[in-house]
Design a protein around this motif. Structure first.
Motif, mmCIF file in Angstrom:
data_model
loop_
_atom_site.group_PDB
_atom_site.id
_atom_site.type_symbol
_atom_site.label_atom_id
_atom_site.label_comp_id
_atom_site.label_asym_id
_atom_site.label_seq_id
_atom_site.Cartn_x
_atom_site.Cartn_y
_atom_site.Cartn_z
ATOM 1 N N LEU A 136 0.820 -1.301 -0.082
ATOM 2 C CA LEU A 136 -0.073 0.097 -0.051
ATOM 3 C C LEU A 136 0.870 1.125 -0.070
ATOM 4 N N GLY A 137 1.905 1.198 0.804
ATOM 5 C CA GLY A 137 2.841 2.217 0.803
ATOM 6 C C GLY A 137 3.515 2.519 -0.450
ATOM 7 N N PHE A 138 3.906 1.566 -1.123
ATOM 8 C CA PHE A 138 4.599 1.610 -2.432
ATOM 9 C C PHE A 138 3.625 2.048 -3.358
ATOM 10 N N ALA A 139 2.592 1.752 -3.377
ATOM 11 C CA ALA A 139 1.311 2.064 -4.481
ATOM 12 C C ALA A 139 1.054 3.637 -4.209
ATOM 13 N N ALA A 140 1.038 4.272 -2.928
ATOM 14 C CA ALA A 140 0.881 5.568 -2.692
ATOM 15 C C ALA A 140 2.014 6.454 -3.204
ATOM 16 N N SER B 196 10.696 8.137 6.780
ATOM 17 C CA SER B 196 11.751 7.109 6.761
ATOM 18 C C SER B 196 11.157 5.451 6.744
ATOM 19 N N ALA B 197 10.116 5.527 7.631
ATOM 20 C CA ALA B 197 9.237 4.274 7.525
ATOM 21 C C ALA B 197 8.722 3.935 6.370
ATOM 22 N N LEU B 198 8.296 4.910 5.470
ATOM 23 C CA LEU B 198 7.783 4.379 4.117
ATOM 24 C C LEU B 198 9.055 3.911 3.195
ATOM 25 N N SER B 199 10.071 4.851 3.354
ATOM 26 C CA SER B 199 11.214 4.330 2.373
ATOM 27 C C SER B 199 11.722 2.901 2.929
ATOM 28 N N HIS B 200 11.716 2.639 4.193
ATOM 29 C CA HIS B 200 12.196 1.233 4.659
ATOM 30 C C HIS B 200 11.258 0.112 4.177
ATOM 31 N N GLN B 201 9.800 0.405 4.037
ATOM 32 C CA GLN B 201 8.784 -0.406 3.363
ATOM 33 C C GLN B 201 9.266 -0.836 1.948
ATOM 34 N N GLU C 73 12.158 -3.841 -2.563
ATOM 35 C CA GLU C 73 13.114 -3.949 -3.500
ATOM 36 C C GLU C 73 14.143 -4.898 -3.311
ATOM 37 N N GLU C 74 14.486 -5.304 -1.918
ATOM 38 C CA GLU C 74 15.389 -6.311 -1.375
ATOM 39 C C GLU C 74 14.741 -7.660 -1.959
ATOM 40 N N ARG C 75 13.420 -7.793 -1.707
ATOM 41 C CA ARG C 75 12.730 -8.944 -2.121
ATOM 42 C C ARG C 75 12.780 -9.344 -3.618
ATOM 43 N N LEU C 76 12.504 -8.371 -4.116
ATOM 44 C CA LEU C 76 12.603 -8.545 -5.837
ATOM 45 C C LEU C 76 13.882 -8.552 -6.342
ATOM 46 N N GLY C 77 14.857 -7.825 -5.841
ATOM 47 C CA GLY C 77 16.037 -7.744 -6.443
ATOM 48 C C GLY C 77 16.333 -6.630 -7.272
ATOM 49 N N GLU C 78 15.333 -5.687 -7.304
ATOM 50 C CA GLU C 78 15.226 -4.587 -8.507
ATOM 51 C C GLU C 78 14.904 -3.143 -7.847
ATOM 52 N N ARG C 79 15.279 -2.108 -8.424
ATOM 53 C CA ARG C 79 14.793 -0.693 -7.914
ATOM 54 C C ARG C 79 13.621 -0.716 -8.352
ATOM 55 N N LEU C 80 12.819 0.087 -7.384
ATOM 56 C CA LEU C 80 11.269 0.273 -7.961
ATOM 57 C C LEU C 80 11.265 1.875 -8.193
ATOM 58 N N GLY D 96 9.258 -1.084 -11.330
ATOM 59 C CA GLY D 96 8.562 -0.409 -10.502
ATOM 60 C C GLY D 96 6.927 -0.332 -11.116
ATOM 61 N N GLN D 97 6.944 0.085 -12.415
ATOM 62 C CA GLN D 97 5.857 0.219 -12.984
ATOM 63 C C GLN D 97 5.035 -1.133 -13.505
ATOM 64 N N ALA D 98 5.864 -1.958 -13.817
ATOM 65 C CA ALA D 98 5.178 -3.456 -13.960
ATOM 66 C C ALA D 98 4.641 -4.061 -12.528
ATOM 67 N N LEU D 99 5.298 -3.787 -11.351
ATOM 68 C CA LEU D 99 4.706 -4.119 -10.196
ATOM 69 C C LEU D 99 3.328 -3.349 -9.899
ATOM 70 N N PHE D 100 3.381 -2.076 -10.144
ATOM 71 C CA PHE D 100 2.507 -1.401 -9.843
ATOM 72 C C PHE D 100 1.146 -1.690 -10.794
ATOM 73 N N ASP D 101 1.507 -1.984 -11.948
ATOM 74 C CA ASP D 101 0.391 -2.193 -12.898
ATOM 75 C C ASP D 101 -0.142 -3.578 -12.507
ATOM 76 N N ARG D 102 0.468 -4.522 -12.040
ATOM 77 C CA ARG D 102 0.086 -5.924 -11.431
ATOM 78 C C ARG D 102 -0.724 -5.673 -10.215
ATOM 79 N N ILE D 103 -0.565 -4.785 -9.210
ATOM 80 C CA ILE D 103 -1.123 -4.753 -7.909
ATOM 81 C C ILE D 103 -2.024 -3.801 -7.685
ATOM 82 N N ALA D 104 -2.035 -2.794 -8.545
ATOM 83 C CA ALA D 104 -2.917 -1.555 -8.331
ATOM 84 C C ALA D 104 -4.367 -1.909 -8.475
ATOM 85 N N PRO D 105 -5.059 -2.762 -9.450
ATOM 86 C CA PRO D 105 -6.284 -3.312 -9.292
ATOM 87 C C PRO D 105 -6.709 -3.882 -8.195
ATOM 88 N N HIS D 106 -6.024 -4.933 -7.883
ATOM 89 C CA HIS D 106 -6.268 -5.507 -6.621
ATOM 90 C C HIS D 106 -6.240 -4.756 -5.179
#
Length: 316
Positions: A10-14, A33-38, A43-50, A64-74
């Motif tokens: 949710l933080g990433f999508a915001a 700081s908390a949002l950046s940590h999330q 990013e560490e889980r995916l191994g890619e910068r978002l 990041g765009q690919a991830l957002f496109d997949r999760i935003a509708p859900h």
């Protein structure tokens, strides 16, 4: 592998929607700081910068765009499912530019809320292009643009105008320019564009060098407030600063801005009762605003010419 926490997504999508970590953190009731940590955890889980940092905030990488496109509708579906059941029209979500919200809409908003106490209004600041087909939680937007967005209805609110403005401190230091001597003052902007049009219409010679260039209107006006130079400012954004005494309009002359302000909505929002009320109120406020500007121009035309203080020598 454990499932990623929903609040991190949710933080990433915001952040993806707002393009600004500070605003995203505020909507999530988190520190930056908390949002950046999330986000770093994802990013560490995916191994890619978002995200990558840009001139106006943060921008999505391809990953990041690919991830957002997949999760935003859900995420939108989950948010809607968890909301209390309400009749259609009792909740209204509007996306708009932060500068327009602070300079024009928010000071007028109490009148609308007082007239429609049953309506739950949510304003989301966003400088990015909005895809209403993907972001189904948005009902409409207020945008500054050409007036045509494919697949969307655009309701014209009012035009904008640009004119030279400066801080009182700069005027006290250098004197007040005339139309013919404006080029001797430190100007903010870039060669060409509207400044060239200004000098061609109202006289004077464009300087060979401008003090600084900004690609964001809000920062441009802030630089003028700080006394960095004279800016060809947008009057809708500048008016609150002028009324507060932070800036001064140097002349009565104006140039019509290239774009105008519009209420933009997707076809699915045409029958939204709350949006219809908001649209009618916006048009009423816009009409009152335009009438006020016309009256101010009329009063200005009746004032005697100002006596101008000595102006600085031409810059080399």
């Amino acid at each position: 592998m454990s499932r990623p926490p929903l609040h991190s997504l949710l933080g990433f999508a915001a952040a993806a929607r707002s393009g600004n970590l500070t605003r995203a953190a505020e909507t999530m009731h988190l520190t930056v700081s908390a949002l950046s940590h999330q986000i770093r955890a994802i990013e560490e889980r995916l191994g890619e910068r978002l995200f990558v940092r840009g001139a106006r905030g943060v921008e999505l990488t391809d990953a990041g765009q690919a991830l957002f496109d997949r999760i935003a509708p859900h995420l939108d579906a989950i948010e809607q499912a968890l909301q209390p059941r309400r009749r259609r029209g009792e909740a209204l979500t509007i996306t708009l530019m932060p500068s327009f919200a602070s300079s024009w809409l928010v000071p007028r908003l109490p009148r609308f809320l007082a007239a429609h106490p049953q309506l739950e209004l949510s304003l989301q600041s966003n400088i990015n292009v909005v895809d209403f087909a993907r972001e189904t939680g948005l009902d409409a937007g207020i945008r500054y643009g050409p007036g045509h967005w494919p697949g969307l209805d655009a309701v014209h609110l009012f035009d904008d105008w640009v004119a030279p403005i400066a801080s009182p401190a700069l005027i006290e230091k250098l004197g007040r320019p005339t139309l013919a001597t404006l080029d001797r003052f430190p100007l903010l902007g870039a060669p060409g564009g509207r400044w060239s049009e200004w000098f061609a219409r109202y006289g004077g010679t464009p300087p060979a060098r401008f003090v600084a260039i900004f690609d964001d209107s809000e920062n441009l006006h802030r630089a003028a407030v700080e006394g960095l130079g004279v800016v060809l400012g947008r009057m809708t954004l500048a008016r609150p600063l002028i009324e507060a005494g932070h800036l001064v309009a140097l002349f009565d002359e104006r140039l019509k801005a290239e774009y105008a302000h519009y209420l933009v909505l997707p076809p699915r929002s045409r029958e939204h009762a709350g949006l219809a009320a908001f649209r009618d109120w916006l048009l009423e406020e816009a009409g009152r605003y335009e009438a006020g500007k016309a009256a101010a121009r009329e009063r200005a035309s009746r004032r005697p010419p100002r006596k101008h203080a000595p102006t600085p020598h031409r810059r080399s």
